[in-house]
Design a protein around this motif. Structure first.
Motif, PDB file in Angstrom:
ATOM      1  N   LEU A  67       0.797  -1.228   0.000  1.00  0.00           N
ATOM      2  CA  LEU A  67       0.000   0.000   0.000  1.00  0.00           C
ATOM      3  C   LEU A  67       0.827   1.274   0.000  1.00  0.00           C
ATOM      4  O   LEU A  67       0.263   2.369  -0.102  1.00  0.00           O
ATOM      5  N   ILE A  68       2.146   1.158   0.129  1.00  0.00           N
ATOM      6  CA  ILE A  68       2.973   2.362   0.255  1.00  0.00           C
ATOM      7  C   ILE A  68       3.880   2.528  -0.958  1.00  0.00           C
ATOM      8  O   ILE A  68       4.061   1.604  -1.756  1.00  0.00           O
ATOM      9  N   SER A  69       4.442   3.723  -1.103  1.00  0.00           N
ATOM     10  CA  SER A  69       5.312   4.033  -2.229  1.00  0.00           C
ATOM     11  C   SER A  69       6.606   3.217  -2.162  1.00  0.00           C
ATOM     12  O   SER A  69       6.938   2.655  -1.111  1.00  0.00           O
ATOM     13  N   PRO A  70       7.354   3.123  -3.253  1.00  0.00           N
ATOM     14  CA  PRO A  70       8.559   2.280  -3.299  1.00  0.00           C
ATOM     15  C   PRO A  70       9.571   2.611  -2.209  1.00  0.00           C
ATOM     16  O   PRO A  70       9.849   3.777  -1.911  1.00  0.00           O
ATOM     17  N   LYS A  71      10.107   1.560  -1.596  1.00  0.00           N
ATOM     18  CA  LYS A  71      11.101   1.690  -0.530  1.00  0.00           C
ATOM     19  C   LYS A  71      12.260   0.737  -0.794  1.00  0.00           C
ATOM     20  O   LYS A  71      12.117  -0.268  -1.502  1.00  0.00           O
ATOM     21  N   GLU A  72      13.411   1.064  -0.195  1.00  0.00           N
ATOM     22  CA  GLU A  72      14.531   0.122  -0.175  1.00  0.00           C
ATOM     23  C   GLU A  72      14.353  -0.774   1.046  1.00  0.00           C
ATOM     24  O   GLU A  72      14.186  -0.291   2.161  1.00  0.00           O
ATOM     25  N   LEU A  73      14.403  -2.095   0.835  1.00  0.00           N
ATOM     26  CA  LEU A  73      14.073  -3.032   1.898  1.00  0.00           C
ATOM     27  C   LEU A  73      15.212  -4.004   2.178  1.00  0.00           C
ATOM     28  O   LEU A  73      15.941  -4.420   1.268  1.00  0.00           O
ATOM     29  N   ASN A  74      15.350  -4.347   3.452  1.00  0.00           N
ATOM     30  CA  ASN A  74      16.165  -5.477   3.877  1.00  0.00           C
ATOM     31  C   ASN A  74      15.247  -6.464   4.585  1.00  0.00           C
ATOM     32  O   ASN A  74      14.430  -6.067   5.423  1.00  0.00           O
ATOM     33  N   ILE A  75      15.378  -7.748   4.262  1.00  0.00           N
ATOM     34  CA  ILE A  75      14.633  -8.788   4.965  1.00  0.00           C
ATOM     35  C   ILE A  75      15.630  -9.569   5.808  1.00  0.00           C
ATOM     36  O   ILE A  75      16.573 -10.153   5.280  1.00  0.00           O
ATOM     37  N   GLU A  76      15.442  -9.537   7.117  1.00  0.00           N
ATOM     38  CA  GLU A  76      16.383 -10.183   8.026  1.00  0.00           C
ATOM     39  C   GLU A  76      15.615 -11.089   8.988  1.00  0.00           C
ATOM     40  O   GLU A  76      14.982 -10.627   9.932  1.00  0.00           O
TER      41      GLU A  76
END
Length: 396
Positions: free
Chosen positions: A155-164
């Motif tokens: 639902l939100i605008s593009p983000k830089e993500l880390n999955i940990e």
């Protein structure tokens, strides 16, 4: 003789809140002066008010004052989301707005809030309005926020993500969305406890190609697929058994040869499940051009006195052709100083060299004086230095 102390602050606040809520119905027009604020005060007093109830109960605090009530408001949001609390949607919206004013504004903060409020549509809708569109800080999805990430990220605008993730990553596919970028995927469970059954292959298919860091365990096909991620800088991979050693190690060579930006390669080998005879190829040479030394490090887990010789042979067989490791780590090992001393001589005799540090678990059976002695031995035999670190540090 008895010793008495003032009741805990939380207990005082609880009874104060009970007193206030018990008398609100009797004096509906009275001006209640709240000296101490807890979430019990606010939730207990909501019945009977219409607009900006929470703000009124807090005596219309300024933005600066709201910062002092941030934990209070988080508790309020959590209680208002409980199914047995008779709350109205405007109260949830108000508490989210007040949290935003208090300084809760990063996507990480909102993920935590949603996780603590048993996600509901009213809160989610209000949080989306407050997520900063041009947020520069990378968002981290971890074990405690993966549920909220599934509903908020689309639902939100593009983000830089880390999955940990440190627990099993069975639901990680649900937080991969094409409009976000993914710079880091840290599947610590499969890196520390590698096994034949892995979801990494299908996961890599779903990820955008901008990935810079990967930590986990891959099968052969997924390892070869790493060549599609040309931005990769840091790889932490594991082999689980003899079959892995025969198949995945050659695939790692192929993948690494196609990654122009690769700076670090950490390899985890559980010594008790991998025989030296199954290792027929050494690790590839990876040079950390930024720091000017080898970027290859080895993690040998579960080494004890009975597996010491095997660990030395594995370290020698995997040694890159440049003959140096950056780090040599031994999580899960608890040996005496005398055994470590013999092991260091074993490593030296096999030709292993370490540029930076040998790392062993802390706390350990090693005294301070023994550590100094081991450090000197390692330093004078091209084994870097000898360090005791907390267990988690040895996996990094």
């Amino acid at each position: 003789m008895f010793n008495f102390s003032v009741p805990h602050k939380g207990l005082q606040e609880f009874f104060g809140a009970k007193y206030i809520t018990n008398h609100l119905g009797k004096h509906p027009d009275s001006k209640v002066k709240i000296i101490k604020y807890t979430f019990q005060h606010v939730v207990g007093c909501l019945q009977g008010y219409t607009s900006k109830d929470i703000q009124w109960l807090l005596k219309n605090p300024s933005r600066t004052q709201l910062k002092n009530f941030r934990n209070l408001l988080l508790h309020v949001a959590g209680l208002l989301s409980q199914p047995d609390v008779m709350s109205r949607p405007q109260h949830l919206k108000e508490v989210v707005d007040l949290l935003a004013e208090s300084g809760v504004n990063t996507c990480n903060d909102w993920l935590t809030l949603l996780e603590d409020t048993e996600i509901n549509y009213t809160t989610l809708e209000r949080v989306v309005k407050h997520v900063i569109k041009d947020e520069k800080k990378a968002v981290t999805v971890n074990d405690s926020t993966i549920t909220s990430a599934k509903v908020l990220l689309p639902l939100i605008s593009p983000k830089e993500l880390n999955i940990e993730l440190h627990r099993k990553e069975s639901n990680v596919h649900d937080v991969v969305f094409p409009h976000h970028t993914y710079s880091g995927l840290y599947l610590w469970h499969s890196f520390k406890q590698p096994h034949q059954q892995t979801i990494s292959h299908s996961l890599l298919h779903a990820l955008p190609r901008g990935l810079e860091t990967f930590v986990g365990h891959l099968d052969v096909d997924a390892t070869l697929m790493l060549s599609k991620f040309q931005h990769l800088k840091y790889l932490q991979l594991a082999i689980s058994d003899d079959h892995d050693a025969n198949t995945i190690l050659p695939a790692i060579h192929v993948a690494c040869s196609t990654l122009p930006n690769l700076q670090r390669l950490f390899m985890h080998v559980p010594v008790c499940t991998v025989r030296p005879d199954s290792i027929t190829i050494r690790l590839p040479d990876v040079i950390d051009m930024q720091h000017g030394f080898t970027g290859v490090s080895l993690v040998l887990s579960g080494v004890d006195e009975t597996l010491m010789e095997r660990a030395g042979r594995i370290a020698r067989l995997l040694l890159p052709s440049i003959m140096w490791y950056g780090f040599l780590m031994f999580p899960g090992s608890n040996m005496t100083a005398e055994v470590w001393r013999r092991f260091l001589h074993e490593l030296e005799n096999t030709g292993v060299k370490v540029a930076l540090r040998i790392g062993v678990p802390y706390p350990s059976l090693i005294t301070v004086d023994e550590w100094r002695d081991l450090f000197t031995i390692a330093r004078t035999r091209n084994l870097g230095g000898f360090m005791t670190w907390p267990e988690e540090r040895l996996w990094m």
